[in-house]
Design an enzyme around this catalytic site. Structure first.
Site, mmCIF file in Angstrom:
data_model
loop_
_atom_site.group_PDB
_atom_site.id
_atom_site.type_symbol
_atom_site.label_atom_id
_atom_site.label_comp_id
_atom_site.label_asym_id
_atom_site.label_seq_id
_atom_site.Cartn_x
_atom_site.Cartn_y
_atom_site.Cartn_z
ATOM 1 N N TYR A 60 39.206 -105.528 -88.670
ATOM 2 C CA TYR A 60 37.622 -104.525 -88.370
ATOM 3 C C TYR A 60 38.233 -104.469 -86.911
ATOM 4 C CZ TYR A 60 33.045 -102.446 -87.710
ATOM 5 O OH TYR A 60 32.299 -101.115 -87.468
ATOM 6 N N PHE A 67 32.657 -94.843 -85.547
ATOM 7 C CA PHE A 67 33.984 -94.782 -85.259
ATOM 8 C C PHE A 67 34.454 -96.691 -85.336
ATOM 9 C CE2 PHE A 67 37.425 -97.831 -83.409
ATOM 10 C CZ PHE A 67 39.221 -96.689 -83.273
ATOM 11 N N GLU A 68 35.269 -96.331 -86.662
ATOM 12 C CA GLU A 68 35.632 -98.099 -87.308
ATOM 13 C C GLU A 68 37.360 -98.073 -88.072
ATOM 14 O OE1 GLU A 68 31.431 -99.716 -89.653
ATOM 15 O OE2 GLU A 68 33.446 -98.308 -90.596
ATOM 16 N N ILE A 69 37.921 -98.769 -87.506
ATOM 17 C CA ILE A 69 39.525 -98.588 -87.967
ATOM 18 C C ILE A 69 39.204 -100.093 -88.835
ATOM 19 C CG2 ILE A 69 42.005 -99.002 -88.578
ATOM 20 C CD1 ILE A 69 41.020 -97.308 -85.502
ATOM 21 N N HIS A 73 26.957 -102.906 -91.739
ATOM 22 C CA HIS A 73 29.002 -103.154 -91.439
ATOM 23 C C HIS A 73 29.096 -104.400 -90.590
ATOM 24 C CE1 HIS A 73 30.902 -100.091 -92.815
ATOM 25 N NE2 HIS A 73 30.283 -100.352 -94.193
#
Length: 348
Positions: A176, A233-235, A270
């Site tokens: 994450y 924003f998530e990668i 999350h």
């Protein structure tokens, strides 16, 4: 967690193009509506300029209604050679489940609207939060991928990105990644932590009991300090959300009804899930990615190293405000560059 072997690479889609490094099975995902066409095109234009024009990772756009030709044409015009797919969200993933009392849900929206709670009266916003919390990673267009990068309409990317974030995640066992953290509005999630604690009690085998990151959000597990990664924003690893542990957590939350009876956001969901299930070393702060959404931003901390790559001021970003939880993250898990700049910015 199901981890992906380092040598798991994406198939070559374009024989005439060679990326700087071999592609992994990553995808850029955007949840959008037809009315977001201009904002979506702006975001993708910047991402193409800063990163993806050199790597050409595929895009998947998702909508609860069919995308119209205007949306598709505007996005394809950003880069006609880009691999773009436009997907329809299944109705079952964007509707009320059978156990939700819709009269009660409507009354909750009315009360929150009257109390002037942000997005308190918005029905569609709740469906969006629920979808991002527990369904986006199940869409058939994402089945072939291991990693995703979430992008939203009307965001900005301030820096050239010279390293492939997907490959970095894969090679360093990161599951994450974030750029911005902040505190949630308590009025939107009054029973989220209580419901989470019930899940932990009922499913102890799902929770990482040692070396987890949960102390960032709760010192003693009695209360939630409201810190969360800003999920616009998530990668991350799609396998994290596909895991039995996270799926169990989401199902527990979903049946509790807080997505509709309160206004649970996907960001705290999350964040709580990730900190309960992952080691701190599996969560990564993408300092090198300059990012802005609705005026809340991150600019690289080690500014001299990015002097010719960024169009932002590293001494003026959200990380240095009282609303950011990023300093607490580094107080707990360490990063000397952040501490150094914090001392420059805001001496005691």
């Amino acid at each position: 967690m199901t981890l992906v072997p380092v040598d798991s690479v994406a198939p070559i889609r374009n024989q005439s193009f060679t990326p700087p490094t071999p592609l992994v099975k990553g995808v850029i995902v955007m949840l959008a509506r037809n009315t977001d066409a201009d904002g979506a095109a702006k975001s993708i234009t910047e991402l193409e300029k800063r990163f993806n024009g050199r790597w050409r990772y595929p895009y998947v756009f998702l909508n609860e209604l069919p995308f119209d030709d205007n949306f598709k044409n505007k996005l394809q015009a950003v880069n006609p050679s880009a691999d773009m797919k436009f997907g329809l969200i299944p109705v079952v993933h964007w509707s009320y489940p059978s156990w939700i009392n819709q009269t009660r849900a409507a009354a909750a929206r009315k009360a929150m609207h009257e109390a002037k709670i942000i997005y308190g009266g918005h029905e569609a916003y709740r469906h969006m939060c629920r979808y991002n919390s527990g369904f986006f990673y199940r869409h058939e267009l994402l089945d072939e991928y291991d990693y995703y990068w979430r992008v939203e309409p009307d965001v900005h990317f301030y820096c050239d990105i010279d390293e492939d974030p997907f490959r970095f995640m894969q090679e360093n066992n990161k599951l994450y990644g974030f750029t911005v953290s902040l505190t949630e509005f308590r009025a939107t999630i009054p029973t989220l932590w209580e419901t989470t604690r019930a899940f932990m009690t009922e499913n102890p085998s799902y929770i990482r009991t040692e070396d987890n990151a949960v102390r960032w959000i709760s010192k003693d597990l009695k209360d939630y300090n409201l810190c969360h990664f800003w999920s616009n924003f998530e990668i991350g690893s799609l396998h994290l959300w596909r895991s039995k542990a996270y799926e169990g957590y989401f199902e527990h939350l979903d049946h509790a009804g807080g997505f509709f009876y309160e206004r649970w956001g996907d960001a705290p969901v999350h964040s709580i899930g990730a900190t309960l299930l992952l080691k701190p070393s599996q969560i990564h702060f993408f300092n090198n990615i300059g990012y802005d959404h609705t005026g809340i931003n991150h600019c690289p901390i080690d500014q001299p190293a990015f002097a010719n790559k960024c169009q932002c001021n590293g001494l003026k970003n959200f990380d240095m405000t009282d609303w950011s939880c990023t300093p607490e993250w580094f107080d707990l898990f360490g990063d000397t560059s952040f501490v150094f700049l914090n001392n420059i910015c805001c001496p005691s």
